[in-house]
Scaffold this motif. Structure first.
Motif, PDB file in Angstrom:
ATOM      1  N   HIS A   1       0.793  -1.228   0.000  1.00 54.72           N
ATOM      2  CA  HIS A   1       0.000   0.000   0.000  1.00 54.72           C
ATOM      3  C   HIS A   1       0.828   1.282   0.000  1.00 54.72           C
ATOM      4  N   THR A   2       2.133   1.165  -0.212  1.00 63.99           N
ATOM      5  CA  THR A   2       2.995   2.346  -0.195  1.00 63.99           C
ATOM      6  C   THR A   2       4.031   2.274  -1.305  1.00 63.99           C
ATOM      7  N   LYS A   3       4.741   3.389  -1.484  1.00 66.58           N
ATOM      8  CA  LYS A   3       5.862   3.455  -2.426  1.00 66.58           C
ATOM      9  C   LYS A   3       7.059   4.004  -1.676  1.00 66.58           C
ATOM     10  N   LEU A   4       8.244   3.776  -2.223  1.00 68.18           N
ATOM     11  CA  LEU A   4       9.445   4.330  -1.611  1.00 68.18           C
ATOM     12  C   LEU A   4       9.436   5.847  -1.729  1.00 68.18           C
ATOM     13  N   LEU A   5       9.824   6.510  -0.659  1.00 63.06           N
ATOM     14  CA  LEU A   5       9.902   7.965  -0.636  1.00 63.06           C
ATOM     15  C   LEU A   5      11.139   8.414  -1.403  1.00 63.06           C
ATOM     16  N   ARG A   6      10.939   9.320  -2.323  1.00 61.90           N
ATOM     17  CA  ARG A   6      12.028   9.929  -3.092  1.00 61.90           C
ATOM     18  C   ARG A   6      11.775  11.428  -3.118  1.00 61.90           C
ATOM     19  N   PHE A   7      12.799  12.208  -2.772  1.00 65.30           N
ATOM     20  CA  PHE A   7      12.635  13.654  -2.828  1.00 65.30           C
ATOM     21  C   PHE A   7      13.962  14.302  -3.174  1.00 65.30           C
ATOM     22  N   SER A   8      13.865  15.498  -3.740  1.00 65.78           N
ATOM     23  CA  SER A   8      15.048  16.238  -4.165  1.00 65.78           C
ATOM     24  C   SER A   8      15.251  17.452  -3.286  1.00 65.78           C
ATOM     25  N   VAL A   9      16.526  17.767  -3.076  1.00 60.53           N
ATOM     26  CA  VAL A   9      16.923  18.979  -2.356  1.00 60.53           C
ATOM     27  C   VAL A   9      17.868  19.767  -3.232  1.00 60.53           C
TER      28      VAL A   9
ATOM     29  N   GLN B   1      19.963  17.317  -5.590  1.00 58.63           N
ATOM     30  CA  GLN B   1      20.351  15.981  -5.148  1.00 58.63           C
ATOM     31  C   GLN B   1      19.094  15.209  -4.778  1.00 58.63           C
ATOM     32  N   GLU B   2      18.933  14.012  -5.370  1.00 61.80           N
ATOM     33  CA  GLU B   2      17.785  13.185  -5.018  1.00 61.80           C
ATOM     34  C   GLU B   2      18.162  12.291  -3.846  1.00 61.80           C
ATOM     35  N   LEU B   3      17.319  12.279  -2.824  1.00 61.44           N
ATOM     36  CA  LEU B   3      17.535  11.418  -1.671  1.00 61.44           C
ATOM     37  C   LEU B   3      16.597  10.235  -1.759  1.00 61.44           C
ATOM     38  N   LYS B   4      17.130   9.066  -1.413  1.00 63.72           N
ATOM     39  CA  LYS B   4      16.377   7.824  -1.516  1.00 63.72           C
ATOM     40  C   LYS B   4      16.444   7.058  -0.193  1.00 63.72           C
ATOM     41  N   PRO B   5      15.789   7.586   0.842  1.00 65.98           N
ATOM     42  CA  PRO B   5      15.810   6.846   2.110  1.00 65.98           C
ATOM     43  C   PRO B   5      14.995   5.561   2.002  1.00 65.98           C
TER      44      PRO B   5
ATOM     45  N   ALA C   1       1.004  13.242  -0.800  1.00 68.30           N
ATOM     46  CA  ALA C   1       0.332  14.481  -1.219  1.00 68.30           C
ATOM     47  C   ALA C   1       0.325  15.496  -0.082  1.00 68.30           C
ATOM     48  N   ASP C   2       0.053  15.045   1.131  1.00 65.36           N
ATOM     49  CA  ASP C   2       0.076  15.949   2.288  1.00 65.36           C
ATOM     50  C   ASP C   2       1.484  16.465   2.543  1.00 65.36           C
ATOM     51  N   LEU C   3       2.454  15.595   2.432  1.00 68.50           N
ATOM     52  CA  LEU C   3       3.849  15.963   2.680  1.00 68.50           C
ATOM     53  C   LEU C   3       4.359  16.968   1.653  1.00 68.50           C
ATOM     54  N   ALA C   4       3.969  16.810   0.407  1.00 65.96           N
ATOM     55  CA  ALA C   4       4.429  17.711  -0.660  1.00 65.96           C
ATOM     56  C   ALA C   4       4.026  19.160  -0.402  1.00 65.96           C
ATOM     57  N   ASN C   5       2.947  19.369   0.342  1.00 61.65           N
ATOM     58  CA  ASN C   5       2.469  20.716   0.660  1.00 61.65           C
ATOM     59  C   ASN C   5       2.769  21.130   2.095  1.00 61.65           C
ATOM     60  N   SER C   6       3.620  20.390   2.764  1.00 61.71           N
ATOM     61  CA  SER C   6       3.881  20.635   4.179  1.00 61.71           C
ATOM     62  C   SER C   6       4.890  21.762   4.394  1.00 61.71           C
ATOM     63  N   TRP C   7       4.954  22.242   5.620  1.00 58.90           N
ATOM     64  CA  TRP C   7       5.876  23.321   5.987  1.00 58.90           C
ATOM     65  C   TRP C   7       7.335  22.922   5.746  1.00 58.90           C
ATOM     66  N   ILE C   8       7.676  21.665   6.003  1.00 56.70           N
ATOM     67  CA  ILE C   8       9.072  21.255   5.861  1.00 56.70           C
ATOM     68  C   ILE C   8       9.497  21.242   4.392  1.00 56.70           C
TER      69      ILE C   8
ATOM     70  N   LEU D   1      12.009  21.441  -0.803  1.00 53.87           N
ATOM     71  CA  LEU D   1      12.111  20.028  -1.154  1.00 53.87           C
ATOM     72  C   LEU D   1      11.070  19.708  -2.216  1.00 53.87           C
ATOM     73  N   VAL D   2      11.391  18.769  -3.078  1.00 56.63           N
ATOM     74  CA  VAL D   2      10.472  18.375  -4.156  1.00 56.63           C
ATOM     75  C   VAL D   2      10.272  16.869  -4.078  1.00 56.63           C
ATOM     76  N   LEU D   3       9.025  16.470  -3.994  1.00 56.95           N
ATOM     77  CA  LEU D   3       8.690  15.051  -3.949  1.00 56.95           C
ATOM     78  C   LEU D   3       8.834  14.453  -5.335  1.00 56.95           C
ATOM     79  N   ASN D   4       9.488  13.316  -5.432  1.00 57.52           N
ATOM     80  CA  ASN D   4       9.703  12.637  -6.717  1.00 57.52           C
ATOM     81  C   ASN D   4       8.995  11.284  -6.698  1.00 57.52           C
ATOM     82  N   MET D   5       7.700  11.311  -6.662  1.00 58.50           N
ATOM     83  CA  MET D   5       6.934  10.065  -6.606  1.00 58.50           C
ATOM     84  C   MET D   5       6.343   9.779  -7.975  1.00 58.50           C
TER      85      MET D   5
END
Length: 166
Positions: A118-126, A134-138, A148-155, A161-165
């Motif tokens: 029910h999930t995907k790996l988190l990928r985001f760019s800084v 730089q793309e981070l792949k934790p 979707a909530d995280l992409a619009n979050s304060w952090i 940061l840019v979500l790469n989903m």
């Protein structure tokens, strides 16, 4: 209040508060921590696993960001502690948990499979420019709704940061 804390309501509220802190559009003036122990009696002994928060550090303007992106980690010890005694005295050793708590381990594996389904790996760019992006792949998984909530979050806004989903 104690009865409420022992109910599912308190646990749900703690999880919801934690989620809202990191997905909200404004940073709140507190930093929630989340640790939850799941105990069960599936085998002949009481056992369980933990759910706790973990931070994901990321670079920002040539240093580490002041804040961390948070995630929830599900953990189960791989070793089962056996207390032994011989002529030298008392000691303990660890053996594979699958041999001692097979039903607990199987349940943990089932929960992990459900999460992966029910999930995907988190990928985001800084990075502020295309030259230093730089793309981070934790090794963190996220649902589509949480992403979707995280992409619009304060952090994400504060640190560009840019979500790469996909």
């Amino acid at each position: 209040m104690d009865r409420l804390k022992n109910s599912g309501f308190y646990k749900h509220e703690a999880c919801n508060t934690y989620y809202q802190y990191f997905t909200g559009q404004e940073k709140l003036h507190y930093h929630p921590h989340f640790v939850y122990s799941i105990t069960m009696k599936l085998d002949d002994k009481t056992s369980g696993f933990f759910i706790k928060n973990e931070g994901i550090s990321f670079p920002y303007r040539g240093a580490w960001a002041e804040d961390e992106l948070s995630s929830i980690m599900l953990s189960l010890p791989k070793g089962f502690q056996l207390h032994l005694e011989d002529e030298k005295g008392k000691y303990y050793v660890y053996e594979d948990i699958r041999e001692h708590l097979p039903l607990t381990h199987a349940f943990y594996e089932e929960v992990g499979k459900y999460i992966k389904k029910h999930t995907k790996l988190l990928r985001f760019s800084v990075g502020s420019s295309t030259d230093d992006v730089q793309e981070l792949k934790p090794s963190v998984r996220v649902s589509r709704d949480a992403a979707a909530d995280l992409a619009n979050s304060w952090i994400f806004t504060t640190y560009s940061l840019v979500l790469n989903m996909a």
